[in-house]
Design an enzyme around this catalytic site. Sequence first.
Site, mmCIF file in Angstrom:
data_model
loop_
_atom_site.group_PDB
_atom_site.id
_atom_site.type_symbol
_atom_site.label_atom_id
_atom_site.label_comp_id
_atom_site.label_asym_id
_atom_site.label_seq_id
_atom_site.Cartn_x
_atom_site.Cartn_y
_atom_site.Cartn_z
ATOM 1 N N GLU A 12 -4.770 18.157 8.488
ATOM 2 C CA GLU A 12 -3.739 17.213 8.038
ATOM 3 C C GLU A 12 -2.841 17.764 6.925
ATOM 4 O O GLU A 12 -3.236 18.576 6.116
ATOM 5 C CB GLU A 12 -4.353 15.893 7.538
ATOM 6 N N GLN A 31 4.125 7.355 2.410
ATOM 7 C CA GLN A 31 3.532 6.457 3.390
ATOM 8 C C GLN A 31 3.340 5.082 2.747
ATOM 9 O O GLN A 31 2.759 4.975 1.658
ATOM 10 C CB GLN A 31 2.197 7.017 3.862
ATOM 11 N N PHE A 49 4.614 8.408 10.428
ATOM 12 C CA PHE A 49 3.583 9.111 9.680
ATOM 13 C C PHE A 49 4.220 10.191 8.804
ATOM 14 O O PHE A 49 5.431 10.320 8.719
ATOM 15 C CB PHE A 49 2.552 9.700 10.638
ATOM 16 N N SER A 50 3.382 10.999 8.194
ATOM 17 C CA SER A 50 3.829 11.910 7.144
ATOM 18 C C SER A 50 4.760 13.002 7.648
ATOM 19 O O SER A 50 4.793 13.329 8.834
ATOM 20 C CB SER A 50 2.618 12.547 6.459
ATOM 21 N N ARG A 86 0.287 16.281 13.821
ATOM 22 C CA ARG A 86 1.123 15.429 12.967
ATOM 23 C C ARG A 86 1.455 16.152 11.661
ATOM 24 O O ARG A 86 0.938 17.227 11.378
ATOM 25 C CB ARG A 86 0.423 14.103 12.656
ATOM 26 N N ASN A 96 0.183 5.702 0.521
ATOM 27 C CA ASN A 96 -0.704 6.861 0.550
ATOM 28 C C ASN A 96 0.129 8.137 0.471
ATOM 29 O O ASN A 96 0.833 8.322 -0.526
ATOM 30 C CB ASN A 96 -1.704 6.833 1.711
ATOM 31 N N ASP A 97 0.103 9.025 1.437
ATOM 32 C CA ASP A 97 0.656 10.369 1.286
ATOM 33 C C ASP A 97 2.079 10.405 0.724
ATOM 34 O O ASP A 97 2.955 9.690 1.224
ATOM 35 C CB ASP A 97 0.727 11.083 2.640
ATOM 36 N N TRP A 109 -4.102 -0.164 4.210
ATOM 37 C CA TRP A 109 -3.359 0.760 5.075
ATOM 38 C C TRP A 109 -2.883 0.050 6.337
ATOM 39 O O TRP A 109 -3.555 -0.809 6.883
ATOM 40 C CB TRP A 109 -4.278 1.930 5.451
ATOM 41 N N TRP A 135 0.831 -1.203 0.000
ATOM 42 C CA TRP A 135 0.000 0.000 0.000
ATOM 43 C C TRP A 135 0.866 1.255 0.000
ATOM 44 O O TRP A 135 1.924 1.299 0.634
ATOM 45 C CB TRP A 135 -0.870 -0.023 1.259
#
Length: 701
Positions: free
Chosen positions: A453, A304, A345-346, A404, A287-288, A312, A285
């Site tokens: 975010e 990510q 995380f991002s 975050r 994502n960002d 996720w 997977w």
Amino acid sequence: MLTTWIVSTTLLIVSAGSGPDIVVADFENDTYGDWTVSGDAFGQSPAPGSLDSQMKVTGFEGKGLVNSYHGGDASTGTLISPPFSVERPFINFLIGGGNHPESTCMNLIVDKKVVRTATGPNDKPGGSENLDWQSWDVREFLGKQAVLEIVDRETGGWGHINIDHIVMSDTKMFILSAERTLKIDKRYIHLPVKNGANKRRMKITRNGDIVREFEIELADDNPDFWVFCDVEAFKGEEITIQVDRLRAASNGLSSIIQKDQIPGIENLYKEKHRPQFHFSSRRGWNNDPNGLVYYKGEYHLYYQHNPYGWAWGNMHWGHAVSSDLVHWQELPIALYPHQFGDWCFSGSAFIDWDNTGGFQSGSEPALIAAYTSTGRGECIAYSNDRGRTFTDYAENPVVKHKGRDPKVIWYQPGGHWVMAVFDEWEDSRYIAFYTSGDLKNWEFQSRIEGFFECPEIFLLTVDDDPKNQKWVLYAADGNYAIGSFDGKTFTPESEKLQGNYGNCFYASQTYTDIPQEDGRRIQIGWGRINTPGMPFNQMMTFPVKLTLRKTEEGVRMFAEPVREIESLHTKTHKWDNKKLGADTWQVSEVNTELLHIRGKFDVKEHSILEMNVRGVCITYNSDERKLSCLDKSAPLSPDAGQIQLEILVDRTSVEIFANQGRIYMPIGTILDSENKSLILSSKGNGSSVVSLEVYELKSAW
């Protein structure tokens, strides 16, 4: 190759005799039979799976199960079995739902007393609805009469329970902990994955130290696909792979193999739904996008990443580099979690040209990453090998708050660093600004409300006028504000403006440290599109150049695909001055799946222009002045009676840019691989093609 199996004797499957399993209930019939139902939670018959408005329920066997979601989470009730004799040492069953001991649970009653109880493993709303095996050791009750009571007394929270396949057996259904030891002589170990299987905790240890720990939907057999774990650093050494709650009959651990190539290398990037010029990870997977930074001819794309599954989870920082924003080379994982549950995380990345943080160890400046460690806070990591590997700053976290996704930039007028970071304060959502001179000590400066975010902030010129510059601030949805920034406080000069009109755009970021002679502000977003049946999932949107331009509504941000898309052009088709009517124009010269389309159209009043691209319809309604695709639409005014469209077509997306990027509409959709048509028509008064250019594209892979 050394392979050793270890199963702790205290956890080994226990056998207390022999005999076939005895099914107490499998809930495969149309009714509950002799079970007694009360209340409204369980309905009058087993559920076929998920109920109305419920998340998808998985992990049950056959066609039915007990599901107390009838009537929703607020419903209550009981379901009681007829008496039965305990005839095997273990009772195994599948259980899921909310984790509410005594309130949502299944009880074993002997001599009118609850002697065993179990509740669902999921502890919060939005968690998994997956059923998993549990076992009761009931040897002390052999020969006694018992009753099963399934209850739902929970009226608040995530209050329901799912039960299936209750079986008396001589053995437990699972081993609490199983291990396998390997001597590493290849680069990768291959792990089998089954989508929808119960997640198992997997630990990899070396000399007793945990070096990898993650959850995986480990396939007991017949995997959907294989993922890989890079163990290059452990070559010549022994590692131990430990799996918790492994099914007794599972082949998941024994099937793990070593190879020097990733699984499925022969078909890599050729898979049916693999985007052909949008980045997607080799396996797992994404994502960002994180840490978009340019250095010495390389565009870095950190992101990510769950390396071990299609969905996720297990957040790491994946890593890829490109020399042209089109052709990407995926590199080893850049940031591993500090420990299980403390995910990466991002965040962002940048070059510390003046060594303000003191992290540089060689002749080249350090590449710095700022990221959220979910167990610690905002952290700094540094690389002295051009972003390949990172070392965590020993005094992390550098900022600790409720938030975050730090974006760090250098503010030249003040000679300091700025961290824009999502901040939850007093039950509202903000972007907070911190400043630092050394990347280690940060001071809070201000907040601005209304952004959620993945913040982004940068400076752009208006209409290429260096004397007219504005700051742009946005967050994950891409909706932006234009204003001024003094290095500490952002002052908006516009309302929040819509940044894109698509269905898949989220959590974008722009590149730092682009050379001054280039000067572009380049953005990549997360393209949210599921790719079922594939060993990878999601993608990145195609890189776009952002500019600020004056419009009749004021200064607005424009987005256009970067010019590097032209490196994929192959065959070119061009037409000029063609009238369109109700009869469709099927462009027979075009019969391919990857396209770059540029068109200029005269749009008459009371007309609707239609362009059907491989089954995806793009329409422009001149009376409504509206551009539409699937269920998305955007306002679009013609310029002197004309509109311009630029369209990128890949296997899982159609990205639309209208009037030189005034409208940006990225659409995620899986296109029909058999449909390679391009069809144009016009309803009403009719429109016409001023010019149309269609470029067939080759794969970037």
